[in-house]
Write an enzyme that holds these catalytic residues in place. Structure first.
Site, PDB file in Angstrom:
ATOM      1  N   LYS A  20       0.995  -1.277  -0.082  1.00 43.61           N
ATOM      2  CA  LYS A  20      -0.188  -0.088  -0.135  1.00 43.61           C
ATOM      3  C   LYS A  20       0.950   1.233   0.133  1.00 43.61           C
ATOM      4  O   LYS A  20       1.867   1.234   0.165  1.00 43.61           O
ATOM      5  CB  LYS A  20      -0.918   0.137   1.400  1.00 43.61           C
ATOM      6  CG  LYS A  20      -0.216  -0.003   2.491  1.00 43.61           C
ATOM      7  CD  LYS A  20      -1.344  -0.087   3.758  1.00 43.61           C
ATOM      8  CE  LYS A  20      -0.336   0.055   5.179  1.00 43.61           C
ATOM      9  NZ  LYS A  20      -1.349   0.157   6.305  1.00 43.61           N
ATOM     10  N   ARG A  52      -8.801   0.311  16.217  1.00 48.26           N
ATOM     11  CA  ARG A  52      -8.875   1.160  14.917  1.00 48.26           C
ATOM     12  C   ARG A  52      -9.944   0.021  14.048  1.00 48.26           C
ATOM     13  O   ARG A  52     -10.804   0.681  14.010  1.00 48.26           O
ATOM     14  CB  ARG A  52      -7.449   0.946  14.323  1.00 48.26           C
ATOM     15  CG  ARG A  52      -7.608   1.895  12.963  1.00 48.26           C
ATOM     16  CD  ARG A  52      -6.308   1.774  12.313  1.00 48.26           C
ATOM     17  NE  ARG A  52      -5.521   0.583  11.992  1.00 48.26           N
ATOM     18  CZ  ARG A  52      -4.318   0.492  11.459  1.00 48.26           C
ATOM     19  NH1 ARG A  52      -3.594   1.441  10.922  1.00 48.26           N
ATOM     20  NH2 ARG A  52      -4.104  -0.728  11.091  1.00 48.26           N
ATOM     21  N   TYR A  91      15.955  30.696   5.850  1.00 46.75           N
ATOM     22  CA  TYR A  91      14.734  31.591   6.442  1.00 46.75           C
ATOM     23  C   TYR A  91      15.014  31.270   7.974  1.00 46.75           C
ATOM     24  O   TYR A  91      15.283  30.419   8.593  1.00 46.75           O
ATOM     25  CB  TYR A  91      13.382  30.763   5.935  1.00 46.75           C
ATOM     26  CG  TYR A  91      13.019  30.865   4.669  1.00 46.75           C
ATOM     27  CD1 TYR A  91      12.805  32.246   3.949  1.00 46.75           C
ATOM     28  CD2 TYR A  91      13.156  29.833   3.823  1.00 46.75           C
ATOM     29  CE1 TYR A  91      12.463  32.259   2.537  1.00 46.75           C
ATOM     30  CE2 TYR A  91      12.664  30.013   2.514  1.00 46.75           C
ATOM     31  CZ  TYR A  91      12.411  31.134   1.825  1.00 46.75           C
ATOM     32  OH  TYR A  91      12.147  31.443   0.857  1.00 46.75           O
ATOM     33  N   MET A 127      11.794  24.892   0.620  1.00 49.76           N
ATOM     34  CA  MET A 127      10.843  23.837  -0.398  1.00 49.76           C
ATOM     35  C   MET A 127      11.476  22.943  -1.430  1.00 49.76           C
ATOM     36  O   MET A 127      11.283  21.735  -1.639  1.00 49.76           O
ATOM     37  CB  MET A 127       9.654  24.783  -1.164  1.00 49.76           C
ATOM     38  CG  MET A 127       8.705  23.906  -2.072  1.00 49.76           C
ATOM     39  SD  MET A 127       7.493  24.764  -2.623  1.00 49.76           S
ATOM     40  CE  MET A 127       6.689  25.608  -1.363  1.00 49.76           C
TER      41      MET A 127
END
EC number: 5.1.1.1
Length: 387
Positions: A48, A146, A267, A315
């Protein structure tokens, strides 16, 4: 050497960041898993989420080629993709389904792990319309909280399910919540499941995930569900010596700068150079799946040496200190995850630095990052996923 392409994939023709997947290591891990289980036990290979970020179709084909009996998937879309790729092996959806999906699930001959009567009803109705039997595995919630039937309601719900005429119950299963960390809790879940075994009159059972496979041999029942270990990532530290990671993530140096002492990096100026330094800018960032939480924490490998990440990861770029590597130049490779020379950076290492788990590290690698598949026996040539 020629390369096989997948037209449905869109990858950069000139990648600055890419992943290499080693088929030899994948097959090695399959053999290691086989050695842990009885000959009669079948493997449900969990593929998956793009085979944990490694690439659904190439990994699935190699697993099938290597004799894996069942592929565990997330949803019907993954099943359709596998069937359209020519994979005819047994498929098992591990997550809950929606009523609108039942008909196509049956038509593609896909099994489902069910946790509710409604799922069973939807599948049976769809199968009846098609003149087929829907394949289901019944999950019991023995402590995960779950998916699965609650034990106190299980018998009552099963009596209703047994009256559905177009349903084929193929197995009973549960999922361990703490196999990596708590042996007693795992054993408690196992014993909870065994309370219901007589009710199924010899139906196959599966409980073991990668961690449980190395906990107790009794957990390797009729099937085992193996995910993380197939990809060479150890669910427990002592297993690292038995498995081989199959993924290496690389990028390139795109710029080198000489900066003075005290100069801020990136940054927020979260890092200021403590001495005159040589800084390399690498062609990867959080937009590619390299976690921003690794800022000022992680290292990358360049020329076999660890180079610390400096400043906030951006990014599409990150900065590392290469002051001790004067021979570095633009275009040189950097290893973000994997081995270079005698040094290695593991998914576990990055997960610890990010305060997450190794699953998230590898599944975060963005789908636009090119995957190169090497030494895969299911393909006649080395293949690369790109447009």
């Amino acid at each position: 050497m020629t390369q096989e392409t997948y037209p449905s994939c869109s990858f950069p023709a000139h990648p600055r960041s890419w992943v290499e997947i080693d088929g030899r290591a994948l097959r090695f891990n399959i053999r290691v898993a086989r050695e842990r289980i009885p000959k009669k036990t079948k493997i449900i290979a969990v593929v998956k989420s793009e085979a944990y970020g490694h690439g659904l179709i190439p990994i699935a084909k190699e697993l099938v080629h290597s004799g894996v009996e069942v592929l565990g998937i997330n949803n019907i879309d993954e099943a359709i993709e596998l069937r359209q790729a020519g994979i005819r092996s047994a498929l098992l959806i591990l997550c809950p389904i929606l009523p609108s999906e039942a008909s196509i699930i049956v038509s593609y001959n896909v099994g489902v792990v069910i946790s509710s009567y409604n799922e069973a009803k939807w599948l049976s109705q769809a199968a009846e319309r098609q003149g087929k039997k829907a394949i289901v595995h019944i999950k019991i919630d023995t402590g995960m909280g779950r998916l699965g039937f609650i034990p106190s309601q299980f018998i009552q719900e099963m009596e209703k399910i047994k009256r559905l005429s177009s349903l084929s119950i193929a197995a009973i299963c549960t999922h361990f919540s703490q196999a990596e960390t708590d042996i007693e809790a795992t054993e408690k879940q196992w014993l909870e499941l065994l309370k219901f075994r007589h009710y199924f009159k010899g139906l196959p059972i599966h409980v073991a995930n990668s961690a449980a496979l190395w906990r107790k041999s009794v957990y390797a029942c009729d099937y085992v569900r193996i995910g993380l270990a197939l990809y060479g990532i150890a669910p427990m530290p002592f297993l690292r010596r038995f498995l081989k990671p199959i993924l290496t993530w690389k990028c390139k140096i795109v710029l080198i700068k000489e900066l003075p002492r005290g100069h801020p990096i990136s940054y927020g100026a979260t890092y200021k150079l403590k001495k005159p330094s040589r800084i390399a800018v690498l062609s990867v960032g959080y937009g590619d799946g390299y976690c921003r939480s690794l800022s000022n924490k992680a290292s990358v490998l360049i020329k076999g040496k660890r180079c610390p990440v400096r400043g906030a990861i951006t990014m599409n770029l990150l900065m590392v200190d290469i002051t001790d590597l004067p021979s570095c130049k633009v275009g040189d490779e950097a290893v973000l995850l994997g081995t270079q020379g005698k040094e290695s950076i593991t998914a576990d290492e990055l997960a610890k630095l990010s305060q997450t788990i190794s699953y998230e590290i590898i599944t975060n690698i963005h789908s636009h990052i090119r995957r190169n598949y090497r030494h895969f026996l299911s393909h006649s040539n080395e293949l690369s996923l790109y447009e």
